[in-house]
Design a protein around this motif. Structure first.
Motif, PDB file in Angstrom:
ATOM      1  N   ALA A  47       0.838  -1.205   0.000  1.00 22.35           N
ATOM      2  CA  ALA A  47       0.000   0.000   0.000  1.00 22.35           C
ATOM      3  C   ALA A  47       0.873   1.256   0.000  1.00 22.35           C
TER       4      ALA A  47
ATOM      5  N   PHE B 105      -2.091   1.532  -3.239  1.00 25.14           N
ATOM      6  CA  PHE B 105      -2.156   0.966  -4.583  1.00 25.14           C
ATOM      7  C   PHE B 105      -1.640   1.986  -5.596  1.00 25.14           C
TER       8      PHE B 105
ATOM      9  N   VAL C  71      -5.686  -4.655  -4.451  1.00 23.49           N
ATOM     10  CA  VAL C  71      -5.763  -3.278  -3.957  1.00 23.49           C
ATOM     11  C   VAL C  71      -5.731  -3.225  -2.438  1.00 23.49           C
ATOM     12  N   GLN C  72      -4.862  -2.362  -1.931  1.00 23.05           N
ATOM     13  CA  GLN C  72      -4.817  -2.066  -0.501  1.00 23.05           C
ATOM     14  C   GLN C  72      -4.500  -0.594  -0.333  1.00 23.05           C
TER      15      GLN C  72
ATOM     16  N   MET D 284      -9.527  -7.009  -3.191  1.00 21.50           N
ATOM     17  CA  MET D 284      -9.345  -5.783  -2.416  1.00 21.50           C
ATOM     18  C   MET D 284      -9.270  -6.074  -0.922  1.00 21.50           C
TER      19      MET D 284
ATOM     20  N   SER E 154      -9.468  -0.420   1.848  1.00 17.36           N
ATOM     21  CA  SER E 154      -9.120   0.170   0.549  1.00 17.36           C
ATOM     22  C   SER E 154      -9.938   1.442   0.389  1.00 17.36           C
TER      23      SER E 154
ATOM     24  N   ALA F 184     -13.498  -1.181   1.225  1.00 17.97           N
ATOM     25  CA  ALA F 184     -13.724  -1.856  -0.049  1.00 17.97           C
ATOM     26  C   ALA F 184     -15.200  -2.134  -0.258  1.00 17.97           C
TER      27      ALA F 184
ATOM     28  N   PRO G 143      -4.765  -7.993   4.516  1.00 23.03           N
ATOM     29  CA  PRO G 143      -4.082  -7.523   3.296  1.00 23.03           C
ATOM     30  C   PRO G 143      -2.873  -8.368   2.910  1.00 23.03           C
TER      31      PRO G 143
END
Length: 794
Positions: free
Chosen positions: A530, A532, A578-579, A598, A602, A659, A678
């Motif tokens: 992270a 992203f 995605v983070q 995700m 996020s 998310a 994550p």
């Protein structure tokens, strides 16, 4: 033992912790029953219901989306205990009173199924003593499960076994907590305050002691014990206010009452000033007054000499700040020890005493040094744990310095460091494991299967580096690589830019990576730590604007769109893992990927309006496509009702707070994967890409006939903007930017319900974006964002 299945959880106690533990279970899609006492007046479940209602108002939000509250049922101990029979996990989270807990256990025990797990969320009471309140046959499935506040955001959970706890049950619970709730687990010993609070509270007590000894101000100490030394922004005294001064005093009291033989016992007491604040009801943040308070917009701090508050203005002395900027920890600690400045003496003293304390007590409080360091990282937000800090600063030189101070009577106690500190070692962490003072050996990490899902687990200093993978290609902006041991034919694309911003080199890298994946691989995953991606490289944009290179900028925007479309229409599946933040262009890449995996935390959004622009990497186009698709399934087939919310999302630069909310806002899809841990993202993303490839993946076709809202849609959006402008909610330039967003979303100045191509939509958003770039006010917003990190409302 077979896999642990938890279909329903009960939480006993609807206080701050109990309610938020229930909220996080609901976030994970696990139904919860929240119990409390029967209300004396009104509905019998009023106490628990009030706690659930309060969850929707708290910040930071315990609920990932407000509708998650529907998964929390309320109950009371008077008439509803039979509902416990439906629960697989019962977590007790009532007040820290041993007699209250034992009394509750006697009431609920007859209603707990023999196969259910019962756990106490105590922050420091003896788990073995608590277990005696359970029937003998239930003790094998009893343990401690200590969440940290707030449970949604704090990674740490301490698991504590009793003498009777079935270890296979504890292993299964650890796996469930790790994956389902996203927690980082430390197995703690059954000692007062366990690991994190034991070290963390001592650290605070050491800070308090040396604050008074050296005559420093509370605000000055917070300036010294925050990010400048790798601690949270709340530092020490603001942390005490956030936790609650009464809670802090209670935890200190637990150590005072239960650790009479501890060499530091004389310091396990609340300072007189702390007791004084509590007696006045000044309990910190929850009473809006404690060590700090707000007077209008001015933050004030308690001044003990004046016995009153004064404006907070603590600063780090320049000579001490210069020492702390030294990136060589060996030199830094040597300079702190040598300096005569009170601030430097203070810093050396608080580090020294924590090193001393942790080494002395390691065998008593933790299985190994790694658990201590992770407990402080995950539970207190330290960048490095105490043993890591010591090892980085030169193990032997620090050990000798601590011993010299002990011998000179400068430390908080005269107890010597344990012999193992001086056995010729260079630290406590090594590739083989971390030092266990109990076993006099290096202990490797847990081998529970759940940790096989963490391809790049968080590491302590000195551990063996994980597999770096095989580089397939790279440029200045990205690295394309694979993990042969996992799946050599799934490529992994990682951005190398600062904050993973998207500039020319990243765009070139994405295009090349997609081409190589189509040629040589079965799928492509975009993954890195992270965030992203924080969006376009604004520095490059600002420099091009200043140079008047608008033709170049238009070509860059076209390349951005090309990269987004390459991700969407690649002949192999593309998966965005995605983070953290995925903003602006980062969000557009997320939206264009085949699939998204995700992390719950996020924070996704099209934020271009904040710098006077509109999304032009395909973001407006994607929303227009989705609106058209939804319209075909709705009565009447009108596009605009689906555009309206999307318009507000872009115009207001809304960012999801989870998310789950990213799905609600349209940045992700209900079919995407949302993970709570994550560290498992890459594992799942690789498997998802492989599954898509094995299913005969074919990309979506480029749309040639997209129904759009056209002029009527633009006009309707404009009516909303006029009302907002006249009401003073937006500026004239906000209006101009938002109208451009409406035009892009509605397909440009075309007839209502006209059908246009995907390429047309890209052309429209690109032209509008470049037009805004050429304006003075948008350029001012870009510069202001670069200089301050905050949006300018000009």
């Amino acid at each position: 033992m077979s896999r642990l299945i938890i279909r329903k959880v009960a939480v006993l106690g609807a206080g701050v912790m109990g309610a938020q533990i229930a909220a996080h279970c609901a976030n994970a899609g696990v139904p919860v029953i929240l119990f409390d006492l029967p209300a004396k007046e009104g509905p019998p479940n009023a106490i628990a219901q009030k706690a659930v209602d309060a969850l929707k108002k708290l910040e930071p939000a315990p609920l990932a989306t407000r509708d998650r509250a529907q998964f929390i049922d309320v109950a009371n101990y008077g008439s509803d205990l039979d509902k416990l029979r439906d629960c697989d996990l019962i977590i007790e989270a009532i007040a820290e009173k041993m007699e209250w807990k034992l009394d509750l256990y006697s009431k609920v025990a007859p209603f707990i199924r023999p196969d259910a797990i019962f756990a106490s969320n105590t922050s420091g009471l003896s788990i073995n003593t608590l277990s005696e309140g359970m029937p003998a046959e239930a003790r094998a499935r009893f343990c401690g499960i200590h969440f940290f506040n707030p449970p949604r955001y704090m990674a740490l959970v301490e698991l504590i076994a009793t003498r009777s706890t079935d270890i296979a049950t504890l292993d299964a619970l650890e796996a469930w907590l790790t994956t389902r709730l996203g927690k980082s687990i430390v197995r703690a010993k059954d000692t007062p305050n366990f690991v994190a609070n034991r070290v963390g509270v001592f650290s605070i007590l050491a800070v308090m002691h040396h604050t008074a000894r050296l005559g420093l101000g509370f605000d000055e100490v917070d300036a010294l014990t925050g990010p400048i030394i790798g601690r949270p922004k709340s530092a020490t005294y603001r942390t005490a206010d956030v936790v609650g001064l009464d809670t802090m005093a209670h935890v200190i009291g637990t150590m005072q009452a239960t650790l009479p033989a501890d060499p530091w016992h004389g310091y396990y007491q609340s300072p007189a000033w702390l007791a004084g604040l509590i007696s006045k009801g000044a309990l910190g943040q929850k009473t809006k007054r404690g060590i700090f308070r707000k007077d209008g917009k001015v933050i004030q701090v308690l001044d003990l000499a004046k016995q009153d508050y004064r404006p907070s203005a603590g600063d780090v002395a320049p000579e001490v700040a210069a020492i702390l900027k030294n990136r060589n920890p060996v030199e830094k600690f040597a300079q702190l020890r040598a300096s005569q400045h009170p601030q430097a003496q203070f810093l050396w003293a608080i580090f020294r005493d924590v090193f001393h304390y942790c080494a002395f007590h390691l065998a008593d409080i933790a299985d190994n040094a790694r658990d201590v360091d992770f407990a402080m990282r995950w539970g207190f937000g330290w960048t490095q744990g105490p043993f890591e800090t010591w090892q980085a600063a030169g193990w032997q030189s620090i050990a000798d310095a601590v011993k010299a101070d002990i011998d000179a009577g400068l430390t908080m106690t005269a107890s010597p460091l344990p012999a193992w500190v001086f056995d010729g070692r260079t630290g406590v962490h090594a590739p083989e494991g971390s030092w266990s003072a109990t076993d006099s050996a290096l202990k490797p990490r847990s081998t529970l299967p759940v940790y096989g899902r963490q391809l790049y687990p968080e590491q302590v200093l000195g551990e063996a580096a994980p597999d770096a993978g095989k580089t397939l290609w790279e440029n200045d902006g990205v690295r394309l690589w694979s993990l042969p041991a996992k799946d050599a034919r799934i490529g992994i694309l990682s951005f190398k830019s600062k904050m993973h911003s998207i500039g020319e080199e990243v765009l070139d890298g994405v295009l090349e990576a997609v081409a190589r994946a189509e040629r040589d691989l079965d799928g492509l995953v975009i993954w890195h730590e992270a965030p992203f991606a924080v969006g376009a490289n604004l520095q490059q944009v600002a420099e091009a604007c200043k140079a008047g290179q608008f033709d170049l900028l238009e070509k860059t925007v076209a390349k951005f769109q090309q990269a987004s479309m390459a991700l969407k229409h690649a002949m192999v599946p593309t998966v965005a893992a995605v983070q953290g933040m995925a903003l602006g262009g980062g969000c557009e890449f997320v939206m264009h990927a085949t699939h998204r995996v995700m992390a719950l935390e996020s924070y996704v959004g099209l934020v271009e309006a904040g710098v006077g622009l509109i999304p032009a990497g395909g973001g407006c186009k994607e929303f227009a496509l989705r609106a058209a698709d939804m319209a075909t399934k709705a009565a009447g087939g009108d596009v605009f009702p689906f555009i309206q919310n999307m318009f507000q999302t872009i115009a207001m630069a809304n960012v999801s707070k989870s998310a789950l909310q990213a799905v609600e806002l349209g940045f992700a899809k209900a079919s995407d994967d949302i993970l709570f841990n994550p560290r498992e993202l890459l594992h799942v993303a690789i498997h998802r890409a492989r599954a898509l490839a094995e299913s005969g993946y074919q990309p979506p076709l480029v749309q040639r006939a997209v129904q759009v809202a056209g002029r009527n849609g633009i006009a309707t959006c404009e009516m909303m903007l006029i009302n907002m402008k006249e009401g003073g909610f937006i500026s004239a330039w906000d209006y101009r930017v938002a109208r451009a967003a409406a035009t892009a979303l509605c397909g440009g100045e075309v007839e209502t319900n006209a059908k246009v191509s995907e390429a047309w939509l890209l052309d429209v958003e690109r032209a509008l974006f470049v037009d805004l770039l050429k304006t003075e006010k948008t350029q001012q917003r870009i510069v202001h964002m670069l200089e301050t990190g905050k949006p300018l409302r000009n």
